[in-house]
Design a protein around this motif. Structure first.
Motif, PDB file in Angstrom:
ATOM      1  N   VAL A  89      72.059 -20.520 -57.833  1.00  8.85           N
ATOM      2  CA  VAL A  89      71.479 -21.595 -57.069  1.00  8.85           C
ATOM      3  C   VAL A  89      72.479 -22.576 -56.973  1.00  8.85           C
ATOM      4  CG1 VAL A  89      69.563 -23.462 -57.584  1.00  8.85           C
ATOM      5  CG2 VAL A  89      69.237 -21.039 -58.335  1.00  8.85           C
ATOM      6  N   GLU A  90      72.621 -23.398 -55.941  1.00 11.73           N
ATOM      7  CA  GLU A  90      73.444 -24.248 -55.461  1.00 11.73           C
ATOM      8  C   GLU A  90      72.676 -25.706 -54.932  1.00 11.73           C
ATOM      9  OE1 GLU A  90      77.522 -23.025 -54.543  1.00 11.73           O
ATOM     10  OE2 GLU A  90      77.133 -24.009 -52.543  1.00 11.73           O
ATOM     11  N   GLY A  91      73.217 -26.863 -55.119  1.00 10.27           N
ATOM     12  CA  GLY A  91      72.737 -27.962 -54.755  1.00 10.27           C
ATOM     13  C   GLY A  91      73.836 -28.793 -54.202  1.00 10.27           C
ATOM     14  N   CYS A  92      73.817 -30.094 -53.511  1.00 16.49           N
ATOM     15  CA  CYS A  92      74.886 -30.847 -53.046  1.00 16.49           C
ATOM     16  C   CYS A  92      74.384 -32.256 -53.100  1.00 16.49           C
ATOM     17  CB  CYS A  92      75.112 -30.315 -51.648  1.00 16.49           C
ATOM     18  SG  CYS A  92      76.498 -31.223 -50.745  1.00 16.49           S
ATOM     19  N   TYR A  99      67.959 -27.099 -53.037  1.00 14.14           N
ATOM     20  CA  TYR A  99      68.584 -26.271 -53.733  1.00 14.14           C
ATOM     21  C   TYR A  99      68.322 -24.995 -53.041  1.00 14.14           C
ATOM     22  CZ  TYR A  99      68.950 -30.106 -57.077  1.00 14.14           C
ATOM     23  OH  TYR A  99      69.155 -31.229 -57.514  1.00 14.14           O
ATOM     24  N   TYR A 101      69.650 -20.362 -52.857  1.00 20.55           N
ATOM     25  CA  TYR A 101      70.749 -19.324 -53.516  1.00 20.55           C
ATOM     26  C   TYR A 101      71.468 -19.093 -52.621  1.00 20.55           C
ATOM     27  CZ  TYR A 101      67.572 -17.633 -57.179  1.00 20.55           C
ATOM     28  OH  TYR A 101      66.918 -17.812 -58.386  1.00 20.55           O
ATOM     29  N   THR A 145      74.001 -25.343 -47.195  1.00 16.75           N
ATOM     30  CA  THR A 145      72.641 -25.135 -46.560  1.00 16.75           C
ATOM     31  C   THR A 145      73.060 -23.938 -45.512  1.00 16.75           C
ATOM     32  OG1 THR A 145      73.024 -26.994 -44.963  1.00 16.75           O
ATOM     33  CG2 THR A 145      71.420 -27.398 -46.851  1.00 16.75           C
ATOM     34  N   VAL A 148      72.693 -20.750 -47.472  1.00 19.92           N
ATOM     35  CA  VAL A 148      71.589 -20.488 -48.027  1.00 19.92           C
ATOM     36  C   VAL A 148      70.827 -19.341 -47.765  1.00 19.92           C
ATOM     37  CG1 VAL A 148      69.211 -21.534 -48.879  1.00 19.92           C
ATOM     38  CG2 VAL A 148      71.286 -22.874 -48.773  1.00 19.92           C
ATOM     39  N   TYR A 151      65.502 -20.765 -50.269  1.00 17.36           N
ATOM     40  CA  TYR A 151      65.738 -21.812 -50.794  1.00 17.36           C
ATOM     41  C   TYR A 151      64.843 -21.919 -52.009  1.00 17.36           C
ATOM     42  CZ  TYR A 151      67.714 -24.237 -47.048  1.00 17.36           C
ATOM     43  OH  TYR A 151      68.899 -24.678 -46.141  1.00 17.36           O
ATOM     44  N   VAL A 154      62.814 -26.435 -57.147  1.00 13.43           N
ATOM     45  CA  VAL A 154      63.489 -26.591 -58.532  1.00 13.43           C
ATOM     46  C   VAL A 154      62.310 -26.835 -59.521  1.00 13.43           C
ATOM     47  CG1 VAL A 154      64.879 -28.129 -59.955  1.00 13.43           C
ATOM     48  CG2 VAL A 154      65.344 -27.463 -57.566  1.00 13.43           C
TER      49      VAL A 154
END
Length: 166
Positions: A89-92, A99, A101, A145, A148, A151, A154
């Motif tokens: 899981v990543e965010g920015c 967030y 995958y 994104t 991804v 999504y 969270v």
């Protein structure tokens, strides 16, 4: 040092390729110092210069695998080797509240220059390898994104993690 405004998705600067740093001078040092302070204030783990509106190949990131955590400065970085893969899981910071995958290497090696122009290599595992890749993609005008696969909500994920702990 000064806090810089972090640009968010929709700003065209985030989609432009950054230029190579060729002058290792006081202006570069000020940019790096400001980026360090901005990252520390943001609570994130990595920040690329385009995220603060500067189209130069500069990244700061936290190596959370060291004790204590180490702030790493990368000028003209390039990922030169990577191994393994994991769906994480990543965010920015430039896409707040979103967030998803993405598949990233579990280990990566980066080649970069320091603030004085000296070349070095550094290896990272887990989130550090993930950060090497994520931040260098910013330098080429890409957001996470684009990668991804799915999504993530969270709040739902945190609720499920809480259920597992009981």
């Amino acid at each position: 040092m000064a806090l810089r405004k972090i640009l968010t998705q929709g700003d065209e600067q985030l989609l432009r390729r950054s230029r190579k740093v060729e002058k290792f001078d006081g202006r570069l040092h000020t940019l790096i110092d400001d980026m360090r302070e901005t990252l520390e204030h943001s609570g994130g783990v990595g920040l690329a210069a385009p995220q603060v509106g500067i189209l130069r190949r500069v990244v700061v990131l936290l190596d959370v695998n060291t004790e204590p955590e180490e702030m790493v400065e990368l000028v003209n970085p390039e990922v030169i080797e990577q191994r393994g893969e994991d769906r994480v899981v990543e965010g920015c910071l430039s896409v707040p509240g979103v967030y998803g995958y993405v598949t990233r290497p579990t280990w990566a090696k980066i080649r970069a220059q320091d603030r004085n122009g000296n070349w070095f290599e550094r290896e990272g595992e887990g989130i550090v390898a993930q950060c090497f890749c994520h931040e260098t993609e910013h330098l080429d005008g890409h957001l996470f994104t684009e990668k991804v696969e799915e999504y993530v909500d969270v709040e739902q994920m945190q609720a499920e993690d809480g259920d597992d702990a009981e």
